[in-house]
Write an enzyme that holds these catalytic residues in place. Structure first.
Site, PDB file in Angstrom:
ATOM      1  N   PHE A 148       0.870  -1.286   0.078  1.00 47.49           N
ATOM      2  CA  PHE A 148       0.050  -0.060  -0.149  1.00 47.49           C
ATOM      3  C   PHE A 148       0.878   1.334  -0.117  1.00 47.49           C
ATOM      4  O   PHE A 148       0.339   2.415  -0.449  1.00 47.49           O
ATOM      5  CB  PHE A 148      -0.987   0.147   1.269  1.00 47.49           C
ATOM      6  N   LYS A 172      -1.049  -7.239  -9.085  1.00 45.90           N
ATOM      7  CA  LYS A 172      -2.136  -7.453  -8.078  1.00 45.90           C
ATOM      8  C   LYS A 172      -1.819  -6.043  -7.159  1.00 45.90           C
ATOM      9  O   LYS A 172      -1.079  -6.506  -6.404  1.00 45.90           O
ATOM     10  CB  LYS A 172      -2.128  -8.723  -7.473  1.00 45.90           C
ATOM     11  N   GLU A 175      -4.806  -3.878  -1.699  1.00 46.34           N
ATOM     12  CA  GLU A 175      -6.269  -3.530  -1.660  1.00 46.34           C
ATOM     13  C   GLU A 175      -6.462  -2.422  -0.780  1.00 46.34           C
ATOM     14  O   GLU A 175      -7.889  -1.910  -0.747  1.00 46.34           O
ATOM     15  CB  GLU A 175      -7.153  -4.874  -1.144  1.00 46.34           C
ATOM     16  N   ARG A 176      -5.862  -1.740  -0.191  1.00 46.92           N
ATOM     17  CA  ARG A 176      -5.869  -0.483   0.756  1.00 46.92           C
ATOM     18  C   ARG A 176      -6.122   0.639  -0.206  1.00 46.92           C
ATOM     19  O   ARG A 176      -6.849   1.725   0.203  1.00 46.92           O
ATOM     20  CB  ARG A 176      -4.904  -0.188   1.545  1.00 46.92           C
ATOM     21  N   SER A 225       5.403  -6.912   3.373  1.00 45.10           N
ATOM     22  CA  SER A 225       6.057  -7.318   4.713  1.00 45.10           C
ATOM     23  C   SER A 225       6.739  -8.695   4.530  1.00 45.10           C
ATOM     24  O   SER A 225       6.363  -9.429   3.662  1.00 45.10           O
ATOM     25  CB  SER A 225       4.799  -7.167   5.613  1.00 45.10           C
ATOM     26  N   CYS A 280       9.446   1.864   3.575  1.00 42.18           N
ATOM     27  CA  CYS A 280      10.386   0.903   3.787  1.00 42.18           C
ATOM     28  C   CYS A 280      11.682   1.253   3.891  1.00 42.18           C
ATOM     29  O   CYS A 280      12.663   0.499   4.480  1.00 42.18           O
ATOM     30  CB  CYS A 280      10.364  -0.462   2.840  1.00 42.18           C
ATOM     31  N   GLU A 382       9.359  -3.786  12.984  1.00 42.88           N
ATOM     32  CA  GLU A 382       9.147  -2.654  11.974  1.00 42.88           C
ATOM     33  C   GLU A 382       7.907  -2.099  12.603  1.00 42.88           C
ATOM     34  O   GLU A 382       6.798  -2.793  12.414  1.00 42.88           O
ATOM     35  CB  GLU A 382       8.721  -3.306  10.765  1.00 42.88           C
TER      36      GLU A 382
HETATM   37  P1  NAD Z   1       1.785  -6.396   3.261  1.00 43.60           P
HETATM   38  O1  NAD Z   1       2.720  -7.555   3.226  1.00 43.60           O
HETATM   39  O2  NAD Z   1       0.370  -6.664   4.148  1.00 43.60           O
HETATM   40  O3  NAD Z   1       0.893  -6.574   1.702  1.00 43.60           O
HETATM   41  C1  NAD Z   1       1.502  -6.536   0.470  1.00 43.60           C
HETATM   42  C2  NAD Z   1       0.949  -7.501  -0.484  1.00 43.60           C
HETATM   43  O4  NAD Z   1       0.717  -8.579  -0.176  1.00 43.60           O
HETATM   44  C3  NAD Z   1      -0.454  -6.818  -1.097  1.00 43.60           C
HETATM   45  O5  NAD Z   1      -0.874  -6.786  -2.202  1.00 43.60           O
HETATM   46  C4  NAD Z   1      -1.540  -7.656  -0.174  1.00 43.60           C
HETATM   47  O6  NAD Z   1      -2.763  -7.786  -0.702  1.00 43.60           O
HETATM   48  C5  NAD Z   1      -0.859  -9.098  -0.358  1.00 43.60           C
HETATM   49  N1  NAD Z   1      -0.830  -9.979   0.767  1.00 43.60           N
HETATM   50  C6  NAD Z   1      -1.547  -9.550   1.868  1.00 43.60           C
HETATM   51  N2  NAD Z   1      -1.547 -10.737   2.989  1.00 43.60           N
HETATM   52  C7  NAD Z   1      -1.403 -11.689   2.085  1.00 43.60           C
HETATM   53  C8  NAD Z   1      -1.635 -13.059   2.235  1.00 43.60           C
HETATM   54  N3  NAD Z   1      -1.875 -13.682   3.620  1.00 43.60           N
HETATM   55  N4  NAD Z   1      -1.059 -13.817   1.226  1.00 43.60           N
HETATM   56  C9  NAD Z   1      -0.780 -13.416   0.153  1.00 43.60           C
HETATM   57  N5  NAD Z   1      -0.932 -12.195  -0.246  1.00 43.60           N
HETATM   58  C10 NAD Z   1      -1.236 -11.261   0.891  1.00 43.60           C
HETATM   59  O7  NAD Z   1       2.339  -5.215   3.019  1.00 43.60           O
HETATM   60  P2  NAD Z   1       1.683  -3.626   3.143  1.00 43.60           P
HETATM   61  O8  NAD Z   1       1.293  -3.407   4.499  1.00 43.60           O
HETATM   62  O9  NAD Z   1       0.805  -3.343   1.996  1.00 43.60           O
HETATM   63  O10 NAD Z   1       3.137  -2.754   3.133  1.00 43.60           O
HETATM   64  C11 NAD Z   1       3.937  -2.370   3.953  1.00 43.60           C
HETATM   65  C12 NAD Z   1       5.043  -3.621   4.139  1.00 43.60           C
HETATM   66  O11 NAD Z   1       5.773  -3.465   2.983  1.00 43.60           O
HETATM   67  C13 NAD Z   1       6.187  -2.943   5.228  1.00 43.60           C
HETATM   68  O12 NAD Z   1       6.547  -4.201   5.844  1.00 43.60           O
HETATM   69  C14 NAD Z   1       7.176  -2.485   4.277  1.00 43.60           C
HETATM   70  O13 NAD Z   1       8.436  -2.330   4.754  1.00 43.60           O
HETATM   71  C15 NAD Z   1       7.214  -3.345   2.931  1.00 43.60           C
HETATM   72  N6  NAD Z   1       7.810  -2.624   1.861  1.00 43.60           N
HETATM   73  C16 NAD Z   1       9.051  -3.033   1.552  1.00 43.60           C
HETATM   74  C17 NAD Z   1       9.578  -2.380   0.615  1.00 43.60           C
HETATM   75  C18 NAD Z   1      10.907  -2.852   0.084  1.00 43.60           C
HETATM   76  O14 NAD Z   1      11.464  -2.539  -1.075  1.00 43.60           O
HETATM   77  N7  NAD Z   1      11.574  -3.650   0.748  1.00 43.60           N
HETATM   78  C19 NAD Z   1       9.131  -1.504  -0.040  1.00 43.60           C
HETATM   79  C20 NAD Z   1       7.660  -0.903   0.214  1.00 43.60           C
HETATM   80  C21 NAD Z   1       7.246  -1.806   1.121  1.00 43.60           C
END
Ligand code: NAD
Length: 498
Positions: A148, A172, A175-176, A225, A280, A382
């Protein structure tokens, strides 16, 4: 209420039964409904990509690049609309939304160099009348799953490059905050991308699992994450897919006693509190080498934290908006409670912030902890919120040990005037992206982005040269055209130039 649809084969699709609420985090109101893809929806996107791939893979790279040129122009022309859409659903300020879009556009610019970046290597006369060359071929259908916190930039890290490399892409998004991501993908179709080459499917675990399990999907790019990154990496690679999964972070800034403190404070303010800490690469720990610099930091930064201009992201001239969801706000407040309970010194407390006129928004004010120690959860985890922790150490070596011992290794930086200290730090720190007097060392589009340790699963970093390698397969071709056709005897010794 508006439904945010999928984009498949150039058409809006809302066939799936399930939907999710999309919120405005500044007001707490539900503003839209999001269609959530089921397996049948994913199958539709795969079928569209399959149909488009044979023509797309044979489209000259220069023609693919021309579409990216038009796409870049459209992104620039529509900057205001995109920034508003980001801000309405993510909560970040308009200026910050424009910043992420501009960094995303840099990846489109890199993709415009498709004919150059897809040139293989050529060697004439590797043997008698034999020439050899390498070819960078597309993988086929590849998918991206994005977080998101950068609804414009992170998808743009992925699909412009994947597409100019000749692949078809299924995105994909989170969804937020799906609306800006969808709008941008529509601009790519407007720029002339053939239908089916790019689809956007919204959804949750069901959609992601369908992408992981589909044999037609050859590679997965994930950013989000760490637990989900690990899941996607393990499930994807188990099925023989190429996977690049970027995860979470805990980024430390080291303040050396000789640092230019005023500039370091300004840098820390932006890096810790910009986008409400939901980056991140956000700095969430300041490691102060020596008590004097720690005391001076607390004294200088505290009033600036209290003076942060916080309000609805869509207004201009603010420093910070709300967190993305009520759950994110409650999680951040829970960590602040835990920090107090575990004995850290709460210097600035953002828990009780109320923004007039936006009482139901998901706001938390800038927060500062001093005397944080490595076993506290505010240090280990985090938080992904506007919380900066100060850890006090006695030497650069101790600071580096602390950083090297942390499970994450995304970004870090050092503030110093000492070149020797900076060089040692760059050489020996176990973190993928390092800044020297640069708080957010996010590589430009012609380098590649990636962390170490549990911040990245996979061999290649995202975008730039590593992105080209990730989205292509190398083929080595050895070709012989004898000058005179004549009968040649069989050779049983292994062919060589010896
Ligand atoms: P998230 O892991 O909750 O979601 C990321 C994606 O995974 C979304 O599209 C979501 O729909 C999907 N997802 C969520 N739960 C799932 C499941 N159980 N099974 C399969 N897919 C699932 O992350 P977020 O809250 O959207 O973003 C924040 C996180 O992303 C933080 O941890 C941040 O550090 C990380 N991030 C990392 C980078 C990087 O480059 N390393 C960049 C941006 C964000």
């Amino acid at each position: 209420m508006n439904i945010v649809p999928h984009l498949i084969n150039g058409q809006h699709v809302t066939s799936s039964g399930r939907t999710a609420d999309v919120f405005n985090p500044s007001t707490g109101e539900v503003t839209k409904q999001l269609a959530l893809a089921d397996r049948a929806t994913i199958d539709q996107a795969i079928a569209a990509a399959k149909a488009a791939f044979p023509t797309w893979r044979n489209t000259p790279p220069a023609k693919r690049a021309q579409i990216m040129f038009r796409f870049k122009q459209l992104l620039e022309q529509n900057e205001g609309t995109i920034a508003r859409l980001i801000s309405e659903e993510h909560g970040k300020t308009i200026e910050d939304a424009i910043g992420e879009l501009k960094r995303g556009i840099e990846n489109v610019e890199f993709a415009c160099a498709a004919p150059e970046i897809l040139k293989g290597e050529y060697s004439r006369n590797v043997g008698p009348n034999i020439d050899a060359w390498s070819d960078l071929q597309p993988l086929g259908i590849v998918a991206g799953i994005t977080p998101f916190n950068f609804p414009a930039m992170v998808p743009l890290w992925m699909y412009p490059l994947a597409i100019v490399c000749g692949n078809c892409f299924i995105l994909k998004p989170s969804e937020r905050d799906p609306s800006s991501t969808l709008y941008i993908a529509e601009l790519l179709l407007e720029a002339g991308l053939p239908q089916g080459v790019m689809s956007v499917v919204h959804g949750d675990k069901e959609a992601v699992d369908a992408l992981i399990e589909a044999p037609e999907v050859k590679a997965l790019s994930f950013v989000g994450s760490t637990p989900i990154a690990e899941y996607i990496y393990s499930e994807g690679t188990k099925r023989g897919k190429r996977v690049q999964a970027l995860g979470g972070a805990k980024n430390h800034a080291v303040l050396m006693p000789d640092a230019d403190l005023d500039n370091a404070v300004s840098a820390l303010m932006g890096a810790a509190y910009g986008s409400c800490g939901e980056r991140c690469m956000a700095i969430s720990v300041a490691v102060c080498v020596g008590y004097q610099i720690a005391d001076a930091l607390v004294e200088k930064i505290s009033p600036q934290i209290k003076a942060l201009k916080i309000g609805a992201g869509t207004s201009c001239g603010l420093d910070m908006g709300p967190l993305v969801t009520a759950a994110a706000r409650d999680k951040v407040k829970g960590y602040i409670d835990a920090g107090v309970a575990q004995g850290a010194k709460l210097v600035v407390d953002g828990r009780d912030l109320v923004v007039a006129g936006h009482e139901n928004g998901y706001f938390v004010g800038g927060t500062l902890f001093d005397q944080v120690t490595p076993e506290m959860t505010i240090y280990t985890d985090e938080i992904f919120g506007p919380v900066l922790c100060i850890v006090r150490v006695g030497s650069l070596e101790q600071a580096m040990q602390l950083i090297n011992d942390h499970e994450y290794g995304n970004g870090t930086c050092i503030f110093t005037r000492d070149g020797e200290a900076a060089r040692l730090f760059c050489d020996e720190i176990e973190v993928g992206m390092v800044g020297v007097n640069v708080p957010l060392p996010v590589p430009v589009s012609y380098h590649s982005f990636g962390g170490w340790k549990r911040s990245l699963f996979g061999d290649l970093h995202a975008y730039g040269p590593d992105g080209v390698r990730f989205y292509t397969r190398k083929k080595a071709i050895t070709q012989r055209w004898p000058q005179r056709a004549s009968h040649e005897a069989a050779q049983f010794a292994f062919p060589s130039n010896g």
